[in-house]
Every structure is written in structure tokens, then in C-alpha cells.
Scaffold this active site. Structure first.
Site, PDB file in Angstrom:
ATOM      1  N   CYS A 183     -36.835 -17.508  19.879  1.00  0.00           N
ATOM      2  CA  CYS A 183     -35.924 -16.917  20.846  1.00  0.00           C
ATOM      3  C   CYS A 183     -36.545 -16.956  22.237  1.00  0.00           C
ATOM      4  O   CYS A 183     -37.702 -16.588  22.441  1.00  0.00           O
ATOM      5  CB  CYS A 183     -35.638 -15.467  20.449  1.00  0.00           C
ATOM      6  SG  CYS A 183     -34.596 -14.606  21.645  1.00  0.00           S
TER       7      CYS A 183
ATOM      8  N   CYS B 161     -32.643 -14.958  28.143  1.00  0.00           N
ATOM      9  CA  CYS B 161     -31.244 -15.247  28.451  1.00  0.00           C
ATOM     10  C   CYS B 161     -30.408 -13.974  28.560  1.00  0.00           C
ATOM     11  O   CYS B 161     -29.494 -13.905  29.366  1.00  0.00           O
ATOM     12  CB  CYS B 161     -30.644 -16.245  27.463  1.00  0.00           C
ATOM     13  SG  CYS B 161     -30.567 -15.647  25.792  1.00  0.00           S
TER      14      CYS B 161
ATOM     15  N   THR C 252     -34.085  -7.013  23.377  1.00  0.00           N
ATOM     16  CA  THR C 252     -34.845  -8.249  23.188  1.00  0.00           C
ATOM     17  C   THR C 252     -35.832  -8.471  24.320  1.00  0.00           C
ATOM     18  O   THR C 252     -35.478  -8.317  25.484  1.00  0.00           O
ATOM     19  CB  THR C 252     -33.882  -9.453  23.141  1.00  0.00           C
ATOM     20  OG1 THR C 252     -33.137  -9.389  21.939  1.00  0.00           O
ATOM     21  CG2 THR C 252     -34.623 -10.772  23.197  1.00  0.00           C
TER      22      THR C 252
ATOM     23  N   GLU D 139     -37.253  -7.580  18.890  1.00  0.00           N
ATOM     24  CA  GLU D 139     -36.338  -6.496  19.235  1.00  0.00           C
ATOM     25  C   GLU D 139     -36.987  -5.125  19.046  1.00  0.00           C
ATOM     26  O   GLU D 139     -37.808  -4.926  18.151  1.00  0.00           O
ATOM     27  CB  GLU D 139     -35.063  -6.593  18.375  1.00  0.00           C
ATOM     28  CG  GLU D 139     -34.056  -7.590  18.899  1.00  0.00           C
ATOM     29  CD  GLU D 139     -34.485  -9.055  18.796  1.00  0.00           C
ATOM     30  OE1 GLU D 139     -35.326  -9.365  17.923  1.00  0.00           O
ATOM     31  OE2 GLU D 139     -34.003  -9.887  19.594  1.00  0.00           O
TER      32      GLU D 139
ATOM     33  N   HIS E  55     -23.385 -14.508  27.189  1.00  0.00           N
ATOM     34  CA  HIS E  55     -24.416 -14.524  26.162  1.00  0.00           C
ATOM     35  C   HIS E  55     -23.967 -15.384  24.970  1.00  0.00           C
ATOM     36  O   HIS E  55     -24.775 -16.098  24.374  1.00  0.00           O
ATOM     37  CB  HIS E  55     -24.698 -13.082  25.734  1.00  0.00           C
ATOM     38  CG  HIS E  55     -26.083 -12.893  25.202  1.00  0.00           C
ATOM     39  ND1 HIS E  55     -27.196 -13.474  25.775  1.00  0.00           N
ATOM     40  CD2 HIS E  55     -26.556 -12.174  24.146  1.00  0.00           C
ATOM     41  CE1 HIS E  55     -28.277 -13.136  25.093  1.00  0.00           C
ATOM     42  NE2 HIS E  55     -27.910 -12.355  24.094  1.00  0.00           N
TER      43      HIS E  55
ATOM     44  N   TYR F 255     -25.418 -19.451  22.393  1.00  0.00           N
ATOM     45  CA  TYR F 255     -25.872 -19.531  21.005  1.00  0.00           C
ATOM     46  C   TYR F 255     -25.807 -20.926  20.396  1.00  0.00           C
ATOM     47  O   TYR F 255     -26.621 -21.278  19.543  1.00  0.00           O
ATOM     48  CB  TYR F 255     -25.130 -18.500  20.154  1.00  0.00           C
ATOM     49  CG  TYR F 255     -25.863 -17.187  20.186  1.00  0.00           C
ATOM     50  CD1 TYR F 255     -25.854 -16.397  21.334  1.00  0.00           C
ATOM     51  CD2 TYR F 255     -26.636 -16.767  19.118  1.00  0.00           C
ATOM     52  CE1 TYR F 255     -26.568 -15.220  21.392  1.00  0.00           C
ATOM     53  CE2 TYR F 255     -27.357 -15.586  19.170  1.00  0.00           C
ATOM     54  CZ  TYR F 255     -27.322 -14.822  20.310  1.00  0.00           C
ATOM     55  OH  TYR F 255     -28.048 -13.659  20.364  1.00  0.00           O
TER      56      TYR F 255
ATOM     57  N   CYS G  92     -29.203 -22.508  22.049  1.00  0.00           N
ATOM     58  CA  CYS G  92     -30.533 -22.037  21.636  1.00  0.00           C
ATOM     59  C   CYS G  92     -30.704 -22.208  20.138  1.00  0.00           C
ATOM     60  O   CYS G  92     -31.739 -22.684  19.677  1.00  0.00           O
ATOM     61  CB  CYS G  92     -30.796 -20.614  22.112  1.00  0.00           C
ATOM     62  SG  CYS G  92     -29.864 -19.325  21.295  1.00  0.00           S
TER      63      CYS G  92
ATOM     64  N   GLU H 239     -30.455 -12.448  13.417  1.00  0.00           N
ATOM     65  CA  GLU H 239     -30.325 -12.587  14.866  1.00  0.00           C
ATOM     66  C   GLU H 239     -29.120 -13.455  15.222  1.00  0.00           C
ATOM     67  O   GLU H 239     -28.379 -13.170  16.160  1.00  0.00           O
ATOM     68  CB  GLU H 239     -31.607 -13.206  15.444  1.00  0.00           C
ATOM     69  CG  GLU H 239     -31.886 -12.836  16.889  1.00  0.00           C
ATOM     70  CD  GLU H 239     -30.891 -13.472  17.833  1.00  0.00           C
ATOM     71  OE1 GLU H 239     -30.513 -14.626  17.588  1.00  0.00           O
ATOM     72  OE2 GLU H 239     -30.492 -12.814  18.814  1.00  0.00           O
TER      73      GLU H 239
END
Lengths: 486, 486, 486, 486
Positions: free
Chosen positions: B99, B103, B190, B258, B293, B297, B300, B444
Site C-alpha cells: 500500500c 493516496c 492508513t 492501519e 479514493h 483501486y 494500486c 484491505e
């Protein structure tokens, strides 16, 4: 030059292309009930091109002449062009819920434009110039071209030159001073009922032994020696029945009106031959065409899915269950699948790149992913619609029963849904869902632009797994020296 | 101003942010084995920003100052910016398989930028100017900001002000001349191990009764009164074991690290308060942040999937089965899912649009579709990898066994694959797959940027089904007058 | 003779089987925190066998001796036996949510019983009688046997005798008057921590060149020359941490406690050799064992899924969202997948048939379908649980934090759900879901009883497609004479 | 008494049941091309019952009279009976690839038998005895009964008595000394073209206000006052075209020949009324019928899937690609889905249990899981078949073209596959796949025996989630006292 839908229909009447169906040779294409819905769908593209608010999507400026032309006859000059192409497709299909029939031609034109440029660069030939002349004519006259790619193939485990019958792939049987004579047959030809020209090109990679099969050319659709036989479609004869209701989509067709085209020693003048014997480019033709064509599927099927969702939405409301949470959830799934399809078309366009000729092509990997999703999602969207529409979808009486003096009132009474909605309206909506989801309509989503396996091969080829393996080495801390056994 | 990875690590040391883990308060974050892999991943973003060939993706020009800045501190000014964002994310994750952790901050900055502008326009407040000052500082100092959105929520069937404990959502408990005092807790934060600043904003729509909960602010991470408790991750203690092998990805982390952040009467000066009491904008904050966000996904997770495919590719080759057709077919499926994910990120960026502030945001529908696909495909990609890697994935001895004088040679002999590949290399690759596919890593993908249901609600809201219903009416030949019962 | 759980644990203590883990040789198996959860799960089977209401499932009557014996040591004499087997498995797993560890042994016993009978019939050997003696001893003493099938295999593209290292498959390296000496290694051995005997048999079809690899035998687990190395599991070291909460399932294990067993010139007396050199039966051993083992997966994973659904149900209620329709819908999906799995186990049992020996075996096709569904559904059930549990699943603090004097009350306050449910209870439930769905637990569902491809091959083999082709001929009206080209 | 297929057809001729289709009233059912394929399918059940090797499945002994009867008129007396039922269904459908049309009647008979017994026990009524007399007559005469359940329902958000038109559900409009007068309409009636009797029962749970709707009765199909209107099916008019090829399955039908039956004040004598006003049993009727009917779907659709796989197998061989690994892999998937479907039917039969009347019913949970799988797998199996058959499935010329003097030889030449297979044979096989996978055929799999949501509701009801929650409590170590907040 064709400007209006009426001009267009008249141009078809003038062609008198003969098409066989049900053992009959039919020449009045635009008036025949079997073909009319297909012609209507293309006519709609001429109509939309005249609407001010659609103009930007439907038309553009020719890079060859600077004139305003139909986007269907355009060679993409930018990513923006690629994006507008797919936006145009979704928009049109929202209006017709029917195969556009013009995209295979557009994609064949673009493929031929880019590949002829590259052949000429290597071989010093002049295919590209000849093709540009043809293209300018199309742009100027505002004509419809269709593509003819898939050969009938005979035994699929054999190459063209290995078949027991040499005609299983279109090939040149004679060279003449003024042109060539070709023989063979192309299957799954889309849009012949509404076309002016047909552009013919190979269906697969070829090797030296298949040289005579490596041929690309265009001819007017009504050229002597070509026999078109129209394929049967699901519920095709309903188009010839009286009434509108049972057709589902009474004005437009369901698919592209596919036919088989048999070339029985057809003459093609040299000026319309855009490749001949350069077998090593056969595969590139296929790849360029297929990528361009696969780019479309998330958009055109997305547009049809919009209509299907709309019809389904109407039905659940007519049934009185529009607010049930499981039904809303199923709509979300249809929306999700549709937008994932469309995202693919947008993405491969956005990631397009220029070729040697300057023309832009979409991203191959993403275009293939888009088409592969189509072969799954169109079925699944249809399945979800069936789920929430209910069984009446498959058991409703015919329009003839509904129009019958005695039965009509019974049907009216007993097939009513919620108050305020007529039974006819409800029945029409069921028939629309039926026509959008059954048989031929979904097979088109599976095999149009090539079967799933064709997409899978392209994706494996482009994925560069060894490079990805090296990324993993680096992250896992595998040093090069460790790579030999301890 | 931070320039190099070393500068960055030093800046963290200076902060001395205390983070609790396993009942201990840890202040030497960048040196602690539990946190170091997270810090390394962010440090890598500083390293990549210095590489000439990555620079274009990693850096850009500030629209506020004209200076070159990190893209992570940038407000998107165009579709091109949105596209570069997601390309950057895939590229980085191909390097770290971890991760990025930056972001959520970037997305929170963009959301705050656009929403404060709109609040000010309506209410005549000056949040936007205050926020721009904060932003300029971040750009200038090249800092890392994280976002804090998800409240702990208590009973999820109740609104903030209805909870039996009023602190279940972060809220203002006191207004002072110089600022506010806030209390509450944010979950799933995060990147705190590598951050300088934290930007706090609401987690859901609010109504007038929740006014005190409608608060947006930033504070330095090491602000007095905040308690961070680090969440357990799958196999987290392996990070503290000796050796590299069992970690799988020894240098970087698995997820964002997290934690829960408890705000126990924390003071925030007015200049860092970017919304307070304008409850009707809480939902817009969530939507802007979530859309930005969710855009990420496909990119990433696509980058991580690239590494996973690479590791899997290595393993099947070490096993001697790389050429088996069913294995190649499964790779195609992984490729297809990965590229469909990435297509979503590209598409929603390509279809982005400007907001009132001039900043660009991605397409909401497509961003949500992208994230929803992530919640399925990441699991499925992992499942396919498990399928073709084989059972050793779950039964391999520990590195301690492998390093043991007696056992080591036995393991070396018996866990060898094809000739020419060391057993250690093979074991490392299995451990990498294990770390990329199990437990926390996949959760996640499910819950980062909100759970699936959040995406579904947004998609249903944006789908305009009634308009689609009208398209169907028109195609089915349903006239308006028919819509009343006969 | 073992009767109670206590007897059982004492019997293990007496064995002192040494097992390596983390570089240490451990002999006090039942007391070691790493192994104890595995031992507990088997001990539970002894406990349940004493409960009157479970007796009928857990025990039965030996067809050899007429004595009451554990079903785990039984040779199935009827379809009813096959059905009771799978019902027993689901029931036990509902109590332990943990691999039973005894089914591979039971299945190996049944396979050996039926195949030795057939070998003897063909070759006039006496394997079956020897094996019956062994079996009677197991029944009488009430012992636990495990199966050892999967060789480490080296280069999977090569047969045993083609490997560069001949020890990649277990084989006989010396014949002696009193027995044989075997060498090699078996991977993925389930249940060694709680076993008394191990039954070793081949992993694949063999041809004449692999004769020395065609060997079946049993030995006590603590036989000299066998080295067991325990495989790492997801979060394995949590078992050695203080406290219960973070373990999720504190009493029982997650999987079977798989290890690799290295046979370094181990002596086996002739009386415990049940096949040697009859290579043409190696494949039948695999098929009989695999079918029997695949029969189980719908039941044992069904039982675990029951617990997972229960934990998920608790969590959504603790979260206050138990009544949300999308959550109920996701439960239906979990239920549906679970019951489809279980239906497979029931169906292949119900359709079982007798072999030459009189013992019953399940239907091969359906047993394979059951296992193949398991490789998909267990992942999907876990994914759905993750979906509705929420992100806390992956970000919760450790028990050490929770027990900490300062942090404990903060966590208690902020991680509370609805009123009336303690935070500890909520955290325990999240940890249980975590332990049931991550990493090793799901890989077991993928590769236990063989990888998906093994099931696929068996199903294709059994499907009789040519017969189905003939059904189609007859229905389509294709006459035999038409089958030659016109 | 009907013995042979000929007897059966003659019995239908004698009935002269009028059925409307396309606005015409047709009375010569067994001779009309639209209906004949449906009649043929039922006639086949009489034919198979005379074959010695099918007898055991097709026939059984009446528990009422001890006479040998058709299994279709049998009340299941054991699990073995339930198992034989589904085996019979798969076997028949392998012969006809067509809906059996007799199972809904069989299931309605069984439901009525068990529920009337329970009503009588509670209310002291004599429905069960009256019903047994009816049943004995059916068994003796060897007649075909169909079930009529689904009312037309109007506004689905309203109960029967709340509809604006009271006739939206079948109800009693008058009580007379000798019987009752009923009005209303039943949709989706399967098998009327081949039936002698129709058994009518409610479609949903009812409450006291719906008392007059709680009615169960039987009447001969040709009873005065019933109007049957035949539903349109996909490609229905092909049945009336000349030739065999385009029908795909020329001898048998595609689905059950569903119609709507309108009861316009139909008289039913008291001896054929099996429930009236006992509204609290309406739901049990539905549940018993639905469970019995859902039991079938894995078997009957499994039989059709066998034929579809066979046709697909033939096509890929005709295409010359039968050995391609991706094609074999897709066959495995079809096999797997088919056998999973069938496993469901076997499992719910194997787990059947007796009711108060002594008659056996299948397991409700598993029967529902079976049907729910059908609503997915039938679509997916069709999709896979489409994938590997190729696009010709949707573009092939008509039989009229093929029989045309001029076109025939062209089609023969160009649509040939591998050598040794006639073009006609290849075309027939494509048409068979087309008829098995498009439109009505798949909707039947979706909505027959109730829509997916009906299955989902039953499964949620039976799952006992709170009990599963307790299993999780026990395993996670949650003690009862902890369940109150600390």
C-alpha cells in the site's frame, strides 16, 4: 452525396443488391419487412448526424480533405477521436437498441489505412495511396462500408492451403492485367442490407504457403458474382407478422443482420486491391481490425444494456415491485456490469497510441479485456433481467390473441399489472426484454469481434509475464546469483 | 524541505510520534521492525521522485505556486492529471507490492480543496483560503498527509447524535477563541507511521442535529492528545522475527499499517479548521473523497497484482509446469481481471470533470464501479494464484528450520523444484505469494475506500433508471397516451 | 485401548514423536502451545464418541470383529455408512471449526482395503490379509492413523524415475529379509501431532520404470528415521502468545497442522507392506483415496462455514445492521453456497457403490464436483463474510493493547458496538472470522484432496461425451447414414 | 386405461380440449404442428414405461391399490422413491431434451396428498379421502395431471383481497349444493396440450381476509368455462414451417408449452374440492409443491444439459477443434455445473423425510439450493456452449435456402466442417444447440418452480442463523456472562 435518411434509403434502392432469404432472392431491401429494421437502424445514424446536439459525436473533419464527414468514415487522429467513437456508439444504441452495423466497416477502414502504410514502407508498394482515394470517395459520398473478415474455414485445425477444398478461405484464383479474380466465402457479414461497399480482408495469420489467401480489397456490395444468404435470427419471422407488439423492438433490428457472402469468381480491379501476397501482414490486419472492433463492445452493448435496464425498470414498476430491496440490488448489479463494460471502451480509447501512419489505435490489452468482459456480462445482464421480470417473459400470448375480439378483453383483464398501466404497454415491454436477451442477440456479444479465445491469446501475448516475474524477484529479495541451484 | 528518502526518514525521527502496538508505546518509528516496512514504502516514493524516468509521473507543477512539487500534494488540474495519478500508483506498487499509504491523504486534500471552495461560495466563509495556506506549506515542505475519515460508529443503525455514547463520532466538545477542542476516534487510519500531518473529516451524511460532528481540520500527527493504536495484521510478528524469507516481502509492508486514532480533547487552532457546522456539506466531503479514493483501486491493486502474477509465474516455472495449458489459461484470467481493474481507474480518470474550484474530479459512476470490481477481483486473483502455486503455499517450514544446521540440507534437498533454481529462491517466492494474498491484504481491497454497499448506493443513485425507462418506452413503441389504463 | 480424551492425550505423550518447528525439536506434543490446538481437535472426536446423542454418527460396528469401533477406523459397508461419514464430519466441524485431521487416515484405510483386495485377486498376493490384521489392531486399540500421499515431486514435468534426484518420490532403496528400507519425503501430511500410525501410498499413476516407487506401507509415527518438520501457518505464532482473544479459535487449530515428513532410510517390516512393485495399481490407490477424500469437503468445510456464518451473524448484530436487506441477502448467498457444498457430499455418498471387496465407495464424478466447488465456494463464503463484517476485521488492536491498563479502557469505549454487547465479545468474534478466512485456512480448501486440476481431469474422464454426442444425434434427427459427407 | 403411446394420443383426441393460439381456437391438439412436439414428449413417457430396462424407473407399485402404476401418479413412500423420481427425470430428458410436462402434476398430487391429510387431522374434514379417490382413478386410468399454481397476481405489492380487480387470484364466487363456482386465471400452466386433468391450488400464503381464495380442486382439462391461451415461445413458428432442420429438436418441444388458463365461472363438484377456506394451509401447499418441484430441476435440466453437451461435443469435432485444451477445459466446466445441479437433486432426495401422511418429501433446504443453482447454471452452461460452438450458431441460413436448387450446393460446399461430416448434419447440430439455449428455454430454468427470490426466502428461513451464532460463541470463547456490556 447522401445527406438525409431519405437520401440514404434511396441510394440503397438504386443499388438493388440481391440478398437471399428463406430460399427467395430479394432485391427491394429497404422495403422488405425482414430487412427494413436493419436499414432503419443505419438510417437513424444519418438522422442523428443532422441533429445539432449530436453533431459533435456523429461528424468530424476529414484529415484528408478538411471537409466535414461522418465519423464512421473517419480515420482516428487522436485519443479524443477514439473516445468520441465509443461515446457515439453508446449514444446511438440507446436510441435503437440495435447493432449499429457500421462499426465493422469503420474499423476495417482504419485497419487498412494503418497497415497499408506499413506495407508500403517495407515493400515500396502503393497500397496506401490507392486506399486513400477509396476513402476520400467514401467520405465525399457519405457511404456505408462493411467489413468482411471471417472465412468459413472448413476444418479449423488446418491452414488455408491445407484444406481439402481450397476455397474454404477467400483467395485469388486468377491474376489479370486489370485486376484479380477471387473465390471463397465470408461468414457473419454484418450490415449488408444497408451497405454500399464491402471491404474484404484475411481472418488469421498466414505463412508463405498461404500467399494467395493474403488479399485485401473492396468492391461495391452489388458486384456481380457475390451471393449473399441472410442468416436466420431468433424469432426472425415475427418481423413478417402483422402488428408491432410481438416484435419487441418493432422499428429496429436485434443484431447486425448477418449473412454469408459467397464470392464466386468475383473480379476486383487493381485500384481496389490493398494487399496481395504480403502474407506476413495478414496477422497485423487481423490485430488492427480486431483491436478496433473490440474497443466498441463495451459501448455499443452498454447502450443496449441501458435500454434493457430501462425496460426491466418499467416492468418491475408495472408489477408493483420496483421498491423491493432485492430488486434494487439486482439493478445495481446490472448497472455495475454495464459501467464496467463501458469503462473498458473508454479506457482502451484513452490509452490509444499513434501508428506509423499517424492514425491512432486503441490499447490492445484493454480492448481485448473489454471484449472478453462483454462475452460474460451481456449474458449475465440478461440473466438478471430475466430474474426480476418474471416468468411472463416466456409465456405471454401472441399479439394476434390480444387483438382477437373474444380473447382480447380477457387478456386485457388478466395480464394487467398495477393500476394506471395498460396491459398492452406491459406486454410490449416484456417483448422488448425478450428480443434483447434471447438467442442471436447474446451470441452476437459472444462472437462478434472474435470468440473469447482470440481475446485470451492476445492478452497472454501482451502481458509480459517474465517482466512481472522480475518484479517479484526484486521484491522477494531473490538475487541473481541465487538463481542457480545452491 | 524533504528531498531524499534520507531527509524523509530523518523528518519522521524528529516527529517522535508515539504509536502503541502490543501494549507498548513506540517512538522510534522508522527503526522499529514493525513499522519500518511501512516507512520504507513511503520512502520509496521519495526515491522514485528523484529518478529521471519516473519524474513526470511522480512530480508536477503546483497550480498555486508554479513550483515543482510531489504529485501526492497536487490538486488535479486536468484529466491528464487524473490519468497520471493512477499511472503513478500502478507503477509504484509494481516496485513495492505494498500500500502506497499516501493516496488517502492526496484524495483528502483534493476533496477539501473542492468542497471548501463551494462552502465559501455559499456561506461566505474563508475555509478555502485557509486550506490553500496549509496546502502551500505541504507542497513547499514536501510532507506526507494522511486522511482520517471512518469514525468508530458504535451502533451503526444510529446517527452520530443518537448514539448512547456521544463520542462514537469525532465532534467538537468546546469552542475557544483560538480554536476548537475535539473528541472521538477514527478507525482504519492508513499510513500514520510515515505521516507528518493528518486531515480529519466526516464519515457520512449529516443532518442539523449532528452539527457539532460536521468538522474538518488538520493537525500534525504528533499533536498532544491523540493516541494511535496499531492494528494487528496477518502474520505481523514475522516482521519482528530474524531473517527475511518468512516475511515474503521483507522490505515493504503488506497493507497501509492501519491504526485507530483516539482524539482525547485535542486542540485545533482556527486556521486549521476547514469546516465547522456546515453539516449539509458532510456528505459532499465523503462523496468527493470516496470518489477520488475509489479511482485508485484499479491501479494500486493492479500494481500489486502484477507482482503477484510475477511471483506465481516464477513458481509455476520452478515447479516445471509453466507450459501446461490450464496454467496458461489461469494466467489469462488473472491478467484479464487485473486489466479490467486498471481499465476502471483509467476510464474514470479519462472521464473526469472540473468542479467549481477548477480542480478536476474523476467520474463518480466509473470510480465506484472500479472499486466494486476490486472487492471481487482481488480475491479471485488471489484464489487463482493459490490454485496454480500448489499446496506448499500453506505447508512450508519456517526460515528457522531452513537455517538450522541439521534440517537445512534436508529442506534444501526435498523442497527443490526444477534444476537450476535454488530451494531458497523457491521458498521466498511462495512466501511472497502468501503475504500478498492472505488475510489483511485482501480485506484491505474489500473495505479500503468504503465497503461494497457504499459503492452500490452511489451507483444506483447515478444510474438514472427513469431516463433509461423512457428510452425503452420509445423503442417498444409505447406512446404517452397508452400509459393510462385502457 | 483408548476410550476417553484423556486416554488419548496420554497415548500421545507415550509416543514422544519428535516434530521440528522453528528450528527446534519438540517432543512434548500435547503440551506445546503450537500443537495443542491440533491435539484438542482430535481429542474432541473421542469426547463426542462418548456422548449418547452423537454415538450413532461417531461409532459403528466393525464388519471384521463385530465390535463397536470408531467410525474413523471403519470400512464403509453401505451407502448409509457413506452418508453417516459426511454427516459426522459436518457435525464435528460445527463443534471445532477446525480440520478433523482423521479423515485422510480413514480414507487411506478404505482405499487400501479395497485396492489390496483387487491386487490379491489379480496377483495372488496376500496384502489384503496383512492389511486386515493391521486394521483390526487399529479398531481394537482405537488409534489415529494419518495418510501420507503427496510426494515432494521436484520437477513436476517428470515422472519419479526421471527426476535428477531419485528421492523426489518415496521409494524402496533396499529389500531385506524382514522388510524394506524406504527413502523420500511426503509433503502436506495432515494430523501428525495427534497420530499413532502413518499409512504411506503413492501420489500418482506409475509405469513400469517407476516400480520401486509403487509402495504402500504403514509405520508407527514415531518410527526411527522419519523427520517431521511442521509447516508455518497464517498467524501461527499467535498460538504461543499469551491470552486467548487474538487466536480467534483459542482451543482448536485452523488447519490440519500440515508438515513435511522425510523418510531417511526407514525400515518397514514386510507385515506392514501392503503393495510393492504392482505399479499398475498406483493410480487406483490415488483414485480410491482421492474420491473418498473429496467426498468429505462439502461436509467438513460446510461445518466450518456454519461457524463462520454464525460469527458473521453475531458481528452484524453487534454492529446494529443485522436487519439490513443487503446483509440478509448476503447471508442467503453464504447459506446457498454452504448447502450446495454439503449437497455434493450427500449426493456422492447416496450414489456410492460396492467394490469387489464389498466395501462401498462414493460416486467418483460427484465427489470430484464436490471438491471442485469447495475450491471456489470456501473463498467466496469468506469474501462475503469479509464484506459484511466490516474493515475492523483487519485493523483491530492486539489483545495486549486491550489488556493494557491505559489503553484497555479507550479500546473498550471506542470499539463498542450496540448496547448490551461487550467490546471483548465483539473483538473475539472478529478474530474468529479472521482465523477462519485468511491464508492457510483457505489454501487448505483449495489443495486438500488434490488441486482443482486433478478434479477436472477425473470429471472429464467420467463424463462420456461421445455417448452424450449420440443422444444429440438422435434428437437432432441425424441418421447414421448421414454421417458420411454427401 | 392408457397403456401405449397410441392409447395416449387417442385419449387426447377424445378430449378435444380447445386451446387458443395466434387468435385461433384449435381442437385437434395432437395433430397440430404447434402442439404435437409437446404431445410427443409426453407420449415418450408412455413408450419408455413399456421398455423393460426403464420399467423400474418409470413404474412402481401403488401404495393404495398394490397395482403397478406410472411413477408420475405415485405418492413417494421412501427416500428410494424420491431418488428414483429424479433419476427418471434425467433419463427421460436425455431422450427428449424437452420439458417432461408431467412433473408439476406429480408434485401437485404429492403436495395435495400430504397437506389434505394434515388439514383433516386438524379440522376433521374429509379432503384426504376424497383426494385418494381421485388419485386411484388417475392411477387406474393412467392419466396425465397438470398443476395450476401461479395466479396472474395483478399488482404484486397487494394481497388477493386487496387487488382493485378481485379476480386477479382464483377464488370462489359462488357456493352451491353440488359444488363451487370459481373465477380467476392461472399463468404459466405447463403441459395442457397433453393433459387429462388439472389440479388447481394457491400461489402464496394467505390470511383470513383471503379465505375465498384458499381453494384447491381438480377438474378435467376440457371443462366448460376454461379458456386456455398458448404462450409464444422463442422461434415457435418454426414448428409450423416445412422441414426439420430449423426446428433443432424436430420431434420434441423446447419447454412445457406454457399457457394462461382463464377460469370464467367454472363449476367444480364438491368431490373434487380438496381445500376450501382453510387459508392457513395455503402456504403449506405452496411449500410442499415448491419443494417437490425444485427437487426436480437439477435432474431434468441435467438431462437437457447432457444433450446440449453432446451437441456441443459434436460441433467442436465437426469444426476440427475437439482436442484443443481450452475447449476440453470448457467441457469440464459444463460437466461440473451439470453434475453439481444433479447432485442437488440427489441430495435433497436422499435427505427426504416422511410427513404425517406417511408420504416422503425431499429436504427443503437442499431442494431450494438445487433450484437456485439451476437459475444460474443453465445460463452459464448455455453460455459456454455458445463460446465453443462459434458464431455460425447465430448466422446460419434457413433450411429453405439449403433445400433451394441453386443455393443448396453453395451452402453444402461452404458450410462444411471436417471431412466425413455432412453439412446438413453440422447444421442440424447448430440448430439443436440454438433451440436448447435461447430465450424461452432458459427463462424456464429461471422461473419454473418459482423465481430465485422464492428460493432465497426459503433458505434464509431454514438456515437457523441464531443457532450458528451460538456455535461461534462457544468456539470464540464467549461466555454467556460476557454478553452483557462490561
Amino acid at each position: 452525396m447522401i445527406r438525409t435518411p431519405e437520401d440514404y434509403v434511396n441510394s440503397l434502392k438504386a443499388l438493388k443488391t440481391p440478398i437471399w432469404a428463406f430460399g427467395e432472392k430479394i432485391e427491394d431491401i429497404p422495403d422488405h419487412p425482414l430487412f427494413k429494421p436493419h436499414v432503419n437502424a443505419i438510417a437513424k445514424t444519418y438522422e442523428l448526424a443532422l441533429e445539432p446536439e449530436r453533431e459533435d459525436l456523429m461528424n468530424t473533419v476529414s484529415h484528408l480533405t478538411g471537409e466535414t464527414i461522418s465519423r464512421f468514415n473517419h480515420i482516428h487522429q487522436s485519443r479524443e477521436d477514439l473516445l468520441k467513437k465509443v461515446k457515439m456508439l453508446r449514444m446511438i444504441n440507446q436510441q435503437t437498441a440495435c447493432c449499429i452495423q457500421r462499426c465493422a466497416g469503420m474499423d476495417a477502414l482504419n485497419a487498412t489505412y494503418t497497415v497499408t502504410y506499413e506495407i508500403d514502407q517495407k515493400h515500396g508498394t502503393s497500397y496506401h495511396e490507392k486506399f486513400k482515394e477509396f476513402l476520400k470517395m467514401l467520405q465525399r459520398e457519405n457511404l456505408v462500408t462493411i467489413g468482411a473478415m471471417t472465412d468459413v474455414k472448413g476444418d479449423r485445425s488446418k491452414k488455408p492451403s491445407e484444406q481439402s477444398d481450397p476455397d474454404m478461405f477467400v483467395h485469388v484464383v486468377e491474376e489479370r492485367d486489370d485486376g484479380i479474380i477471387v473465390r471463397g466465402a465470408k461468414a457473419h457479414l454484418t450490415g449488408v442490407t444497408g451497405a454500399h461497399q464491402v471491404l474484404v480482408f484475411p481472418t488469421e495469420n498466414m505463412s508463405e504457403g498461404d500467399k494467395d489467401y493474403a488479399v485485401v480489397f473492396s468492391v461495391p456490395v452489388n458486384t456481380k458474382g457475390i451471393t449473399y444468404i441472410f442468416g436466420r435470427q431468433t424469432n426472425d419471422t415475427r418481423k413478417m407478422e402483422e402488428g408491432e407488439m410481438d416484435k419487441g423492438n418493432p422499428q429496429y433490428a436485434m443484431v447486425g443482420g448477418e449473412c454469408i457472402a459467397i464470392f464466386d469468381d468475383v473480379f476486383v480491379p487493381w485500384e481496389n486491391v490493398y494487399m496481395y501476397k504480403e502474407y506476413e501482414y495478414a496477422g497485423l490486419f487481423v490485430e488492427r481490425f480486431a483491436t478496433a472492433h473490440r474497443q466498441n463492445y463495451g459501448a455499443c452493448k452498454g447502450g443496449i444494456a441501458d435500454v434493457l435496464m430501462g425496460a426491466t425498470y418499467n416492468i418491475v414498476n408495472y408489477n408493483g415491485v420496483g421498491k423491493a430491496s432485492h430488486i434494487r440490488d439486482k439493478f445495481v448489479e446490472m448497472i455495475h456490469l454495464t459501467e464496467t463494460l463501458y469503462s473498458g471502451s473508454i479506457a482502451c480509447s484513452s490509452e490509444g497510441h499513434p501508428t506509423a501512419s499517424g492514425a491512432y489505435v486503441p490499447d490492445t490489452m484493454m480492448a481485448n479485456a473489454t471484449k472478453l468482459n462483454t462475452t460474460r456480462f451481456v449474458y449475465e445482464i440478461g440473466r438478471i433481467s430475466h430474474d426480476i421480470c418474471g416468468g411472463l417473459l416466456a409465456t405471454m400470448p401472441s399479439e394476434k390473441d390480444y387483438r382477437h375480439s373474444e380473447l382480447g378483453s380477457l387478456i386485457d383483464k388478466y395480464l394487467k399489472g398495477v393500476d394506471g398501466v395498460s396491459t398492452e404497454q406491459r406486454m410490449r415491454m416484456f417483448r422488448l426484454v425478450e428480443s434483447l436477451t434471447g438467442g442471436t442477440a447474446v451470441v452476437e456479444a459472444m462472437h462478434g469481434a472474435g470468440p473469447p479465445q482470440a481475446q485470451r491469446i492476445m492478452m497472454l501475448r501482451g502481458a509480459n509475464l517474465p517482466m512481472k516475474g522480475k518484479l517479484a524477484d526484486s521484491i522477494a529479495g531473490v538475487k541473481d546469483e541465487e538463481k542457480t541451484s545452491q
